[in-house]
Design an enzyme around this catalytic site. Structure first.
Site, PDB file in Angstrom:
ATOM      1  N   VAL A 105      -2.791   5.347  -0.119  1.00 18.54           N
ATOM      2  CA  VAL A 105      -4.249   5.144  -0.054  1.00 18.54           C
ATOM      3  C   VAL A 105      -4.459   3.639   0.141  1.00 18.54           C
ATOM      4  CG1 VAL A 105      -6.457   5.732  -1.108  1.00 18.54           C
ATOM      5  CG2 VAL A 105      -4.429   7.080  -1.669  1.00 18.54           C
ATOM      6  N   HIS A 106      -4.296   3.217   1.375  1.00 17.95           N
ATOM      7  CA  HIS A 106      -4.201   1.792   1.700  1.00 17.95           C
ATOM      8  C   HIS A 106      -5.379   0.966   1.192  1.00 17.95           C
ATOM      9  CE1 HIS A 106      -0.964   2.939   4.472  1.00 17.95           C
ATOM     10  NE2 HIS A 106      -1.793   3.830   4.999  1.00 17.95           N
ATOM     11  N   ASP A 107      -6.590   1.397   1.522  1.00 16.39           N
ATOM     12  CA  ASP A 107      -7.769   0.545   1.312  1.00 16.39           C
ATOM     13  C   ASP A 107      -8.172   0.411  -0.147  1.00 16.39           C
ATOM     14  OD1 ASP A 107      -7.899   0.021   3.984  1.00 16.39           O
ATOM     15  OD2 ASP A 107      -9.441   1.503   4.418  1.00 16.39           O
ATOM     16  N   LEU A 108      -7.598   1.218  -1.012  1.00 15.01           N
ATOM     17  CA  LEU A 108      -7.833   1.033  -2.444  1.00 15.01           C
ATOM     18  C   LEU A 108      -7.346  -0.330  -2.924  1.00 15.01           C
ATOM     19  CD1 LEU A 108      -6.914   4.214  -4.547  1.00 15.01           C
ATOM     20  CD2 LEU A 108      -9.005   2.860  -4.670  1.00 15.01           C
ATOM     21  N   THR A 113       0.816  -1.219   0.000  1.00 12.82           N
ATOM     22  CA  THR A 113       0.000   0.000   0.000  1.00 12.82           C
ATOM     23  C   THR A 113       0.846   1.262   0.000  1.00 12.82           C
ATOM     24  OG1 THR A 113      -0.248   0.124   2.427  1.00 12.82           O
ATOM     25  CG2 THR A 113      -1.841  -1.228   1.211  1.00 12.82           C
TER      26      THR A 113
END
Length: 323
Positions: A254-257, A208
C-alpha cells in the site's frame, strides 16, 4: 490552601502537522486519504489532484467521493495539472480499475471542486503560514509541485517537510525494470523538484514493499465497521486481487500510505541521507532514481530515502484513523 486531592497536570495538546496532499486517486491514494482525513496528528489544509493513475477528471472526482465518504467536506479539493510537463499522460488502470477506485462504482459527489488551480492553492496555503510549518505529501507524479516551484521560487524556503511516494532502488521498478510509476510518469517534474533544493524525503518501493496488506490486516480494517474503514478495506481487497493476478503476490503493498504515515508518526520509518537523481534522457531507463548514499561521491546529501518501515505500526495507524 492545599488542594484536597492530587494535583494533575493538564494533558498535553495533540501536536498536529499542517498538511497538503497532492494525489491521483488511485486505490492506495484512497487508503492514504482515509488516514489523513481521520488522523488527529494531521491538520489537512487541502487536497490537490493531478493526472496520473487516471485522467485528472477522474482523480478529482475520486478525491471528492472519498472526501464525502470520510465526512470531511471542510477540506477543499483543487484540480491541478492534467498532463506531465513534457510527456503524454500515462495511466495505471490495470492496477486501479477503469475509474481509479477498484471495485467502487463512481457516484456524483455532493461537494464541488474548490475555485483555483491546484498549483495556486498549494502556493497560497504554504505562503500564508509560517515558514516550515506546512508539509506536503506527494502521492502521484510531481507535476503540480514542479509547476508551483516554477511559479513561486520562495516556496523552496517556505515549504515544510516534503514527503514523496516515488522511486525505486534495490527493489527494482514496478512500471519498467528500474522505474517506479510516479517518477516514470513525469520524470522531468521529479528531476526539477529534486534539483530545486527542497529537502525531499522519498518513500520508494524499497520501503513501500514492506507495508503489505495481508489478509489479516485487511480483515482488521474491515471489522472496524465505519465508512472510512469499509472504503480502505475495499481498496486493499482490489489491490490484493490485482497483485495475485498480475504479480503473483498474495499481499499487495500500500505505497501511498507511507508518506502520510511518516508525517503522522515519523518513528515508524528509518531514513538515510542521500542524493537522488532522475534519469530523463533514456527511454530504456526513463524515471530511474539513482540513490547515492556516499557523500564523497554525491558531494552533498540533500535528500532522505526511506529504508525501513514498521508495517504493523502503519496499519495500526490507519485502523485508528478509520475508527
Amino acid at each position: 490552601m492545599l488542594p484536597n486531592g492530587p494535583v494533575r497536570s493538564k494533558p498535553e495538546p495533540v501536536k498536529t502537522q499542517a498538511l497538503i496532499i497532492d494525489c491521483d486517486p488511485g486505490v492506495d491514494d484512497a487508503v492514504a486519504l482515509m488516514l489523513a482525513f481521520g488522523s488527529d496528528a494531521l491538520e489537512l489544509l487541502a487536497v490537490t489532484t493531478v493526472a496520473g493513475n487516471a485522467p485528472l477528471k477522474k482523480t478529482t472526482r475520486n478525491a471528492l467521493m472519498l472526501r464525502q465518504i470520510a465526512g470531511r467536506e471542510d477540506v477543499p479539493v483543487h484540480a491541478g495539472a492534467d498532463r506531465p510537463l513534457r510527456r503524454k499522460p500515462a495511466g495505471a488502470g490495470e492496477f486501479h480499475g477503469e475509474e481509479g477506485l477498484g471495485f467502487m462504482a463512481p457516484f456524483p459527489p455532493a461537494g464541488l471542486v474548490a475555485d483555483g488551480h491546484g498549483v495556486d492553492a498549494l502556493i497560497n496555503r504554504v505562503m500564508e503560514r509560517e515558514p516550515g510549518t506546512v508539509a506536503l505529501a506527494v502521492l502521484g507524479p510531481l507535476t503540480n509541485l514542479a509547476l508551483a516551484l516554477r511559479k513561486e521560487a520562495a516556496l523552496r524556503d517556505r515549504l515544510g517537510p516534503v514527503a514523496v511516494m516515488g522511486g525505486a532502488r534495490s527493489e527494482g521498478g514496478n512500471i519498467t525494470a528500474s522505474a517506479e510509476f510516479n517518477i516514470w510518469a513525469d520524470p522531468e517534474a521529479a528531476d526539477e523538484v529534486l534539483r530545486s533544493g527542497l529537502p525531499v524525503t522519498m518513500f520508494g518501493l524499497d520501503a513501500t514493499h514492506q507495508v503489505r496488506a495481508t489478509e489479516a490486516r485487511i480483515a482488521a480494517i474491515a471489522s472496524i465497521g465505519t465508512p472510512k474503514g469499509d472504503t480502505a478495506a475495499a481498496m486493499m481487497r482490489f489491490s490484493q486481487k490485482v497483485e495475485r493476478e498480475i504479480v503473483g503476490w498474495d499481499a499487495p503493498p500500500v505505497h501511498d500510505l507511507c508518506p502520510v504515515a511518516w508525517l503522522a508518526r515519523p518513528e515508524l520509518f528509518d531514513l538515510a541521507p542521500c542524493r537522488i537523481a532522475v534519469e530523463i534522457g533514456s527511454e530504456l531507463t526513463r524515471g530511474h532514481t539513482a540513490v547515492e548514499f556516499r557523500e564523497a561521491v554525491a558531494g552533498s546529501l540533500p535528500h532522505r530515502w526511506a529504508t525501513r518501515a514498521n508495517a504493523d505500526g502503519v496499519f495500526a495507524l490507519i485502523a485508528e484513523a478509520c475508527a
